[in-house]
Structures are given as C-alpha cells and as structure tokens.
Design a protein around this motif. Structure first.
Motif, PDB file in Angstrom:
ATOM      1  N   UNK A  33      45.018  12.366   2.684  1.00 15.57           N
ATOM      2  CA  UNK A  33      45.817  11.332   2.028  1.00 15.57           C
ATOM      3  C   UNK A  33      46.678  10.655   3.082  1.00 15.57           C
ATOM      4  N   UNK A  34      46.694   9.333   3.067  1.00 19.68           N
ATOM      5  CA  UNK A  34      47.404   8.614   4.117  1.00 19.68           C
ATOM      6  C   UNK A  34      46.780   8.950   5.456  1.00 19.68           C
ATOM      7  N   UNK A  35      47.613   9.277   6.423  1.00 21.10           N
ATOM      8  CA  UNK A  35      47.117   9.667   7.742  1.00 21.10           C
ATOM      9  C   UNK A  35      47.047  11.185   7.895  1.00 21.10           C
ATOM     10  N   UNK A  36      47.321  11.907   6.828  1.00 22.42           N
ATOM     11  CA  UNK A  36      47.350  13.363   6.917  1.00 22.42           C
ATOM     12  C   UNK A  36      46.131  14.037   6.331  1.00 22.42           C
ATOM     13  N   UNK A  37      45.787  15.165   6.905  1.00 18.79           N
ATOM     14  CA  UNK A  37      44.735  16.032   6.390  1.00 18.79           C
ATOM     15  C   UNK A  37      45.245  17.460   6.494  1.00 18.79           C
ATOM     16  N   UNK A  38      45.029  18.223   5.430  1.00 21.52           N
ATOM     17  CA  UNK A  38      45.438  19.625   5.421  1.00 21.52           C
ATOM     18  C   UNK A  38      44.301  20.443   4.823  1.00 21.52           C
ATOM     19  N   UNK A  39      43.968  21.537   5.492  1.00 20.17           N
ATOM     20  CA  UNK A  39      42.993  22.484   4.956  1.00 20.17           C
ATOM     21  C   UNK A  39      43.708  23.793   4.670  1.00 20.17           C
ATOM     22  N   UNK A  40      43.481  24.303   3.456  1.00 22.11           N
ATOM     23  CA  UNK A  40      44.023  25.597   3.050  1.00 22.11           C
ATOM     24  C   UNK A  40      42.858  26.575   2.970  1.00 22.11           C
ATOM     25  N   UNK A  41      43.016  27.736   3.615  1.00 20.47           N
ATOM     26  CA  UNK A  41      42.015  28.795   3.555  1.00 20.47           C
ATOM     27  C   UNK A  41      42.736  30.119   3.409  1.00 20.47           C
TER      28      UNK A  41
ATOM     29  N   UNK B 214      42.711   6.574   8.047  1.00 17.40           N
ATOM     30  CA  UNK B 214      43.692   6.461   6.984  1.00 17.40           C
ATOM     31  C   UNK B 214      42.959   6.521   5.652  1.00 17.40           C
ATOM     32  N   UNK B 215      43.412   7.374   4.756  1.00 12.67           N
ATOM     33  CA  UNK B 215      42.832   7.506   3.423  1.00 12.67           C
ATOM     34  C   UNK B 215      43.742   6.776   2.429  1.00 12.67           C
ATOM     35  N   UNK B 216      43.287   5.644   1.861  1.00 16.04           N
ATOM     36  CA  UNK B 216      44.139   4.856   0.962  1.00 16.04           C
ATOM     37  C   UNK B 216      44.153   5.438  -0.449  1.00 16.04           C
ATOM     38  N   UNK B 217      44.759   6.541  -0.617  1.00 15.67           N
ATOM     39  CA  UNK B 217      44.764   7.274  -1.881  1.00 15.67           C
ATOM     40  C   UNK B 217      44.741   8.751  -1.542  1.00 15.67           C
ATOM     41  N   UNK B 218      43.989   9.495  -2.311  1.00 16.89           N
ATOM     42  CA  UNK B 218      43.889  10.936  -2.062  1.00 16.89           C
ATOM     43  C   UNK B 218      42.466  11.398  -2.297  1.00 16.89           C
ATOM     44  N   UNK B 219      41.980  12.234  -1.399  1.00 17.30           N
ATOM     45  CA  UNK B 219      40.707  12.909  -1.603  1.00 17.30           C
ATOM     46  C   UNK B 219      40.940  14.409  -1.467  1.00 17.30           C
ATOM     47  N   UNK B 220      40.538  15.141  -2.484  1.00 21.50           N
ATOM     48  CA  UNK B 220      40.658  16.591  -2.454  1.00 21.50           C
ATOM     49  C   UNK B 220      39.261  17.167  -2.543  1.00 21.50           C
ATOM     50  N   UNK B 221      38.931  17.960  -1.555  1.00 21.24           N
ATOM     51  CA  UNK B 221      37.614  18.602  -1.509  1.00 21.24           C
ATOM     52  C   UNK B 221      37.803  20.100  -1.565  1.00 21.24           C
ATOM     53  N   UNK B 222      37.081  20.742  -2.454  1.00 24.18           N
ATOM     54  CA  UNK B 222      37.129  22.193  -2.437  1.00 24.18           C
ATOM     55  C   UNK B 222      35.739  22.776  -2.419  1.00 24.18           C
ATOM     56  N   UNK B 223      35.638  23.872  -1.686  1.00 30.91           N
ATOM     57  CA  UNK B 223      34.409  24.645  -1.580  1.00 30.91           C
ATOM     58  C   UNK B 223      34.671  25.963  -2.267  1.00 30.91           C
TER      59      UNK B 223
ATOM     60  N   UNK C 177      47.466  33.260   3.528  1.00 31.33           N
ATOM     61  CA  UNK C 177      47.047  31.870   3.384  1.00 31.33           C
ATOM     62  C   UNK C 177      47.175  31.180   4.736  1.00 31.33           C
ATOM     63  N   UNK C 178      46.123  30.495   5.147  1.00 34.90           N
ATOM     64  CA  UNK C 178      46.143  29.729   6.382  1.00 34.90           C
ATOM     65  C   UNK C 178      46.221  28.252   6.020  1.00 34.90           C
ATOM     66  N   UNK C 179      47.184  27.560   6.575  1.00 31.16           N
ATOM     67  CA  UNK C 179      47.365  26.135   6.349  1.00 31.16           C
ATOM     68  C   UNK C 179      47.165  25.429   7.676  1.00 31.16           C
ATOM     69  N   UNK C 180      46.185  24.509   7.702  1.00 30.87           N
ATOM     70  CA  UNK C 180      45.872  23.796   8.937  1.00 30.87           C
ATOM     71  C   UNK C 180      46.124  22.305   8.740  1.00 30.87           C
ATOM     72  N   UNK C 181      47.338  21.822   9.113  1.00 31.44           N
ATOM     73  CA  UNK C 181      47.651  20.393   8.982  1.00 31.44           C
ATOM     74  C   UNK C 181      47.323  19.626  10.255  1.00 31.44           C
ATOM     75  N   UNK C 182      46.960  18.383  10.110  1.00 31.69           N
ATOM     76  CA  UNK C 182      46.858  17.505  11.267  1.00 31.69           C
ATOM     77  C   UNK C 182      46.900  16.056  10.808  1.00 31.69           C
ATOM     78  N   UNK C 183      47.276  15.205  11.735  1.00 29.96           N
ATOM     79  CA  UNK C 183      47.289  13.774  11.476  1.00 29.96           C
ATOM     80  C   UNK C 183      45.902  13.260  11.845  1.00 29.96           C
ATOM     81  N   UNK C 184      45.236  12.651  10.884  1.00 27.02           N
ATOM     82  CA  UNK C 184      43.859  12.206  11.062  1.00 27.02           C
ATOM     83  C   UNK C 184      43.792  10.945  11.919  1.00 27.02           C
TER      84      UNK C 184
ATOM     85  N   UNK D 222      37.899  27.278  -0.162  1.00 24.23           N
ATOM     86  CA  UNK D 222      38.840  26.555   0.689  1.00 24.23           C
ATOM     87  C   UNK D 222      39.113  25.203   0.051  1.00 24.23           C
ATOM     88  N   UNK D 223      40.187  24.578   0.495  1.00 32.78           N
ATOM     89  CA  UNK D 223      40.645  23.319  -0.081  1.00 32.78           C
ATOM     90  C   UNK D 223      41.073  22.410   1.054  1.00 32.78           C
TER      91      UNK D 223
END
Length: 149
Positions: free
Chosen positions: A98-106, A122-131, A112-119, A93-94
C-alpha cells in the motif's frame, strides 16, 4: 476475508475491488490476493498517527485495537484477526502492499516475523496477498462433482 471486503467498502470511493486466487494442489497451497484503488492503508493510518512512513503505517494497522475510526463501529480488530488466522490457524503468510510500503508477516517457530520495506513502486490503494496451507483447512462437508457456475 469478509473484513477485507468491508475495508474496501469503508475506505474507497470506487465500487471496485479485485480478487485473484491460485490453488497449487501438489504443494497444498492456496494464494489469494485482494486489491482496491482506495486511499491506501498509510493514508488512513496517518489521520491518527501522521508521522509514520508507509511501511510502519501498514504494521500499525495490524496492531490489535488500532483503528482510524473511519466508521463509528470500527473496533480495530479486523486486520489483527486476519493476520492471526492466516499465520496461526492456516500456517500461512501475509503480504501487504500500500502506497510505497510493503510488509510481509510470517510465523517462524513461535514468533511472528515482520519484514517491512519501502517498495520501488507505488500501490494506489491496498493489495493484500495471503498464502495458506490447504492441508490444515477443515471442511464441513465434502463436495462431489464438477465445479459449476
């Protein structure tokens, strides 16, 4: 992962990026997070599509062929291929913040499931986490011995 480091280089004025990793051998899982303090995916996407909220801008950045054309050689394939490799080839999963947004892809079954939401923050840049599942990784050669720097 090289695409993520290229993105840090292309989209931040700081020469700083962070990588964190944790391996869970009992559950055959590897978690990797890569972060920067750049302008963030939503800001970059809005140069081309100014109407998108942060979570939708993150989703757009992962569309095949989408590019903000921040560099002439950019083809809009890197984030798309990252998502494909993590979900299809590594059974993972991924999650992108970034900014006020968070999206998880599974991947659920064949879709493909895309789960977006406004966090809430606030993330000042980008963080990408994958499992990723480590039991599906094929190694070229076996490494024996202790880990050394």
């Amino acid at each position: 992962m090289s695409e993520l480091f290229n993105n840090i280089n292309d989209h931040t004025e700081y020469d700083v990026g962070s990588v964190f990793a944790q391996w869970y051998p009992q559950i055959k899982n590897l978690r990797i997070a890569i972060a920067d303090f750049g302008q963030g995916i939503p800001s970059t996407v809005r140069r081309v599509e100014p109407h998108l909220p942060d979570d939708q801008a993150i989703i757009r950045a992962f569309d095949e062929g989408f590019s903000s054309q921040s560099k002439p050689q950019n083809r809009g394939q890197g984030l798309y291929y990252l998502r494909q490799n993590v979900l299809e080839n590594l059974g993972g999963s991924l999650t992108v913040r970034s900014g006020a947004g968070t999206v998880t892809f599974k991947k659920s079954g064949n879709s493909l499931t895309t789960m977006p939401y406004i966090a809430g923050g606030f993330c000042p840049g980008t963080m990408i986490e994958f499992n990723i599942r480590t039991d599906v990784i094929e190694f070229e050669e076996e490494i024996n011995g202790d880990f050394q720097w």
